[in-house]
Design an enzyme around this catalytic site. Structure first.
Site: not given
Ligand SMILES: Cc1cc2nc3c(=O)[nH]c(=O)nc-3n(C[C@H](O)[C@H](O)[C@H](O)COP(=O)(O)OP(=O)(O)OC[C@H]3O[C@@H](n4cnc5c(N)ncnc54)[C@H](O)[C@@H]3O)c2cc1C
Lengths: 373, 398
Positions: B136, B252, B138
């Site tokens: 969570g 990421e 963006s």
């Protein structure tokens, strides 16, 4: 930009406002999500309106009810209506179908079919390729002489608008070479299988099982190979005109977004990295326009270098629209990835038109050959 | 070879034999040659009994996260052993069934920043593949400029009260937990952000799936309305979440850049031969496409070489700077591969559904569309280029 006559300018403006008012992208979206869209991939109602405005008869001589406006005029309309992704068989019918009758048909055929085309009552599709890639030299569909005419057997793959066409222009091999046949879709032995493509437009595979046709079904006024090339060029230039409209609109929508979306406390259009991307695209689309307009004009005046210019137009259109649609998604960020946004529609339709009647690689090769290179 | 090196080699060989035996014993034959690449994209598909069995076996062994510490349920393997494991899985046509954002991003971040209790509580379920995490970060107004995020977490002593909206939450509708960046101080930008772990089943959490251009709906809008989050779910210090979030984004990127080296997908050159055909000498029958495919495959090759080189240099902190480069090149390779595949397939690569297309062709269309996201998420290509220009090349303006 080509120098347009006053009438051409009016035609273009009329097409532009019709597209914006009557056939915005939301109309395409509604169509896609409707049963009609799912079954037919085009809006009957829109096509009727287009015919009422005379667009189906743009290439048709006045004696058959048309306006004899020429190929550039048709291209202008195609460009405008493609801006908003209007799902219509206009290009194949009014461009290729009419050209087939004017170039290859006899008087009787013209009398019989042209007025109906002008009225929007007849839709035409072009059935050439038999595999997933464009290979007009690899036609295996057979046309053999039989009592009273011809018998056609074979298979045509991915015929755009093939599922809704009333007439199929079928390229088939005779003992003399490839010929083009005028095949009403209701003829016994014509079997159609829908193909659900990513662009949600109409497409079908056509099976021809000993389809018996009268002698005159072979469009005989031009040698078959020559007629086929001319018709393919009409389709390619028409597709390129549609692609030009799509690229222009994809560009406009993207530019608009960059000027409104804010990140880092400013509109993202302020970022030089993005400015350069847009500047580059702008230039590419200008080049595309020149090539497309030259091809349309060359077809209209039957120039010797028409094929060369058509290959230039289609190759340029493929490359430019490919880039433009990728950039459209990328520059919109996450929102461009959503079905709710229109970017995906342009991306999907672009690839279908790229693959149709020769992609960029095909036309670069053809251009080279035509230059004896 | 020295005696020490010899011993090491023997140990590795023994390990390889052990791994091979274990896989033979536990990997269900029915799953051979399959992988969960597409499931990872589409998500939400329930596991078959065989898949479930394989997940449990790998989970208990800790081999889904081979290099994580055994104390938290990881495999506790060294890099070399992990490589052997990967090779043996590939040889057996098996796959690692444990993945997702917990493995890719959150786990390594927790290992670095979380308290002992948080690690004990959250890492083992990730290792076992039991808990699905979503990201969570963006928001509608905070994409590339993530630090402008506004979802608010009000400090109420032993809990935070969370209000606001997140968007593009991948797998939000199937997730058990969410790691989120939230605003805990409105007077400062980067220094007003905290890193919170939020139970997606808390009252006040609502997700609305968003449909992608590829047809699937693997991500969501996520709404938080007066969601109570216990204080123990704050990772790191209050208002110190930005650094943690940034570190997580680095993980990421490093993981995402795997796209370019992904060997699971068939090479374009093979696919193209089938659709395009070859000339008498076995060369692709479209010289222009042939050149572009080879350029692509050569790029993929040098990408893999670079990735390997970066791994070797990782100890010198090389990964951090290279992750941006690798992410961009990886994204480009993934997207080029899809475009080239489509081009080679012609109309067959443009099917949406129904008759006339085989499974691979339909998958090619969807993967092509989905792949447009890889240059957008995890920090877009443009943002990575900004990072490279500013942080690595020192091209910061006034
Ligand atoms: C499939 C998918 C899955 C996702 N999953 C998640 C998820 O699980 N959790 C999550 O939190 N987020 C997720 N995201 C969101 C993703 O991280 C954002 O989309 C991304 O950060 C870009 O933000 P944006 O969409 O708001 O685009 P914007 O930031 O609005 O960017 C629009 C365009 O402007 C460019 N741009 C912006 N700033 C600059 C600049 N300074 N210089 C040059 N160019 C610039 C961008 O590169 C882009 O091309 C996902 C996105 C996608 C597409």
């Amino acid at each position: 930009m080509a120098v347009l006559t006053e009438e051409q300018v009016m035609l273009r403006e009329m097409a532009s406002s019709w597209a914006v008012e009557q056939s915005p992208v939301t109309a395409f979206r509604r169509l896609r999500d409707s049963t009609e869209g799912l079954q037919r991939g085009f809006s009957k109602d829109h096509y009727r309106q287009m015919a009422e405005m005379g667009w189906a008869g743009i290439l048709v001589p006045e004696e058959y009810g048309g306006s004899s406006f020429g190929y550039l005029g048709l291209g202008l309309v195609l460009e405008q209506v493609a801006q908003t992704l209007t799902a219509s068989p206009l290009m194949l019918t009014a461009g290729v179908g009419v050209s087939a009758l004017m170039l290859g048909g006899n008087t009787h055929q013209r009398e019989q079919w042209l007025p109906a085309i002008v009225a929007g009552e007849v839709i035409v599709a072009l059935a050439v390729d038999e595999g997933s890639r464009h290979h007009p030299e690899r036609i295996e569909c057979q046309a053999s002489v039989c009592e009273g005419g011809w018998s056609l057997s074979g298979r045509k793959a991915f015929v755009l608008e093939g599922g809704i066409a009333d007439v199929l222009l079928v390229a088939a091999r005779t003992e003399q070479g490839v010929e083009v046949f005028w095949v009403p879709a209701v003829t016994e032995g014509v079997i159609r299988h829908d193909r659900h493509m990513a662009d949600s437009r109409n497409c079908a595979e056509i099976e021809l099982r000993q389809v018996v046709l009268p002698e005159e079904a072979r469009l005989a006024e031009l040698p078959g190979e020559q007629l086929l090339q001319r018709l393919l060029d009409c389709a390619r230039a028409g597709a390129a005109a549609e692609m030009l409209g799509m690229a222009t609109q994809a560009f406009a929508v993207t530019l608009d977004y960059l000027k409104t979306r804010e990140q880092f406390d400013e509109i993202i259009a302020r970022f030089q990295a993005l400015q350069h991307r847009m500047a580059n695209l702008y230039g590419e689309i200008e080049l595309m326009r020149s090539a497309v307009e030259a091809a349309l004009s060359a077809i209209e005046s039957d120039d010797d270098d028409a094929s060369l210019l058509v290959s230039l137009a289609k190759a340029t259109a493929c490359d430019t629209l490919n880039l433009m649609t990728r950039e459209m998604v990328q520059l919109h960020g996450g929102i461009g990835m959503t079905d709710e946004h229109d970017a995906g529609f342009y991306l999907k339709r672009a690839r279908v038109l790229e693959a149709a009647w020769g992609n960029a690689s095909f036309h670069r090769d053809r251009f080279a050959r035509l230059c004896d290179y | 070879m020295t005696a020490a090196m010899n011993d090491k080699q023997i140990a590795i060989d023994e390990f390889r034999a052990e791994v091979r035996g274990w896989i033979a014993q536990h990997f269900p034959a029915s799953l051979k040659g399959k992988n969960n690449a597409f499931a990872a994209i589409e998500g939400g598909v329930p596991l078959s009994p065989d898949q479930e069995e394989w997940r449990q076996a790998m989970g208990e062994k800790g081999w889904g996260v081979p290099t994580w510490p055994a104390a938290y349920g990881g495999g506790g393997l060294c890099g070399k052993q992990a490589a052997v494991l990967q090779e043996e899985l590939a040889n057996a046509e098996a796959y690692n069934p444990i993945g997702g954002m917990g493995v890719m991003m959150l786990g390594p971040t927790l290992l670095e920043f979380a308290s002992e209790e948080q690690k004990q509580r959250h890492i083992p379920p990730i290792c076992r593949g039991e808990i699905r995490w979503c990201q969570g970060f963006s928001e509608p107004g905070a994409g590339s400029d993530l630090a402008s995020l506004r979802a608010r977490a009000e400090d109420c002593g032993d809990y935070f009260l969370v209000n606001g909206q997140k968007t593009w939450t991948s797998g939000g509708q199937w997730s058990d937990w969410c790691f989120a960046l939230v605003r805990t101080d409105t007077s400062r930008k980067h220094e007003g952000i905290s890193f919170l772990l939020i139970d997606m089943r808390s009252p006040g959490v609502e997700v609305r799936p968003i449909q992608l251009i590829s047809g699937a709906s693997p991500f969501c809008e996520t709404f938080f309305t007066d969601v109570k989050v216990p204080r123990e779910n704050l990772v790191g210090e209050l208002n110190q979440g930005w650094a943690i979030g940034k570190r997580l984004l680095q993980h990421e990127r490093t993981n995402l850049s795997g796209g370019g080296g992904n060997r699971v997908m068939p090479s374009v050159s093979q696919i193209a031969k089938f659709y395009v055909g070859v000339d008498e000498q076995g060369r692709l029958d479209d010289p222009d496409l042939r050149q572009r495919i080879i350029r692509h495959e050569m790029l993929a090759r040098s990408f893999r070489l670079t990735a390997q080189r970066v791994m070797r240099d990782a100890k010198n902190g090389g990964v951090a700077t290279a992750s941006s480069i690798l992410k961009n090149v990886g994204a480009r390779i993934t997207q080029d591969r899809a475009e080239l595949t489509l081009e080679a397939m012609g109309m067959s690569g443009l099917g949406w559904e129904g008759d006339g297309f085989n499974e691979k062709e339909l998958a090619a269309t969807r993967l092509w569309l989905w792949g447009k996201a890889v240059s957008i998420y995890g920090g877009s290509t443009e943002i990575q280029n900004n990072v490279i220009a500013k942080r690595i090349l020192g091209m910061e303006g006034e």
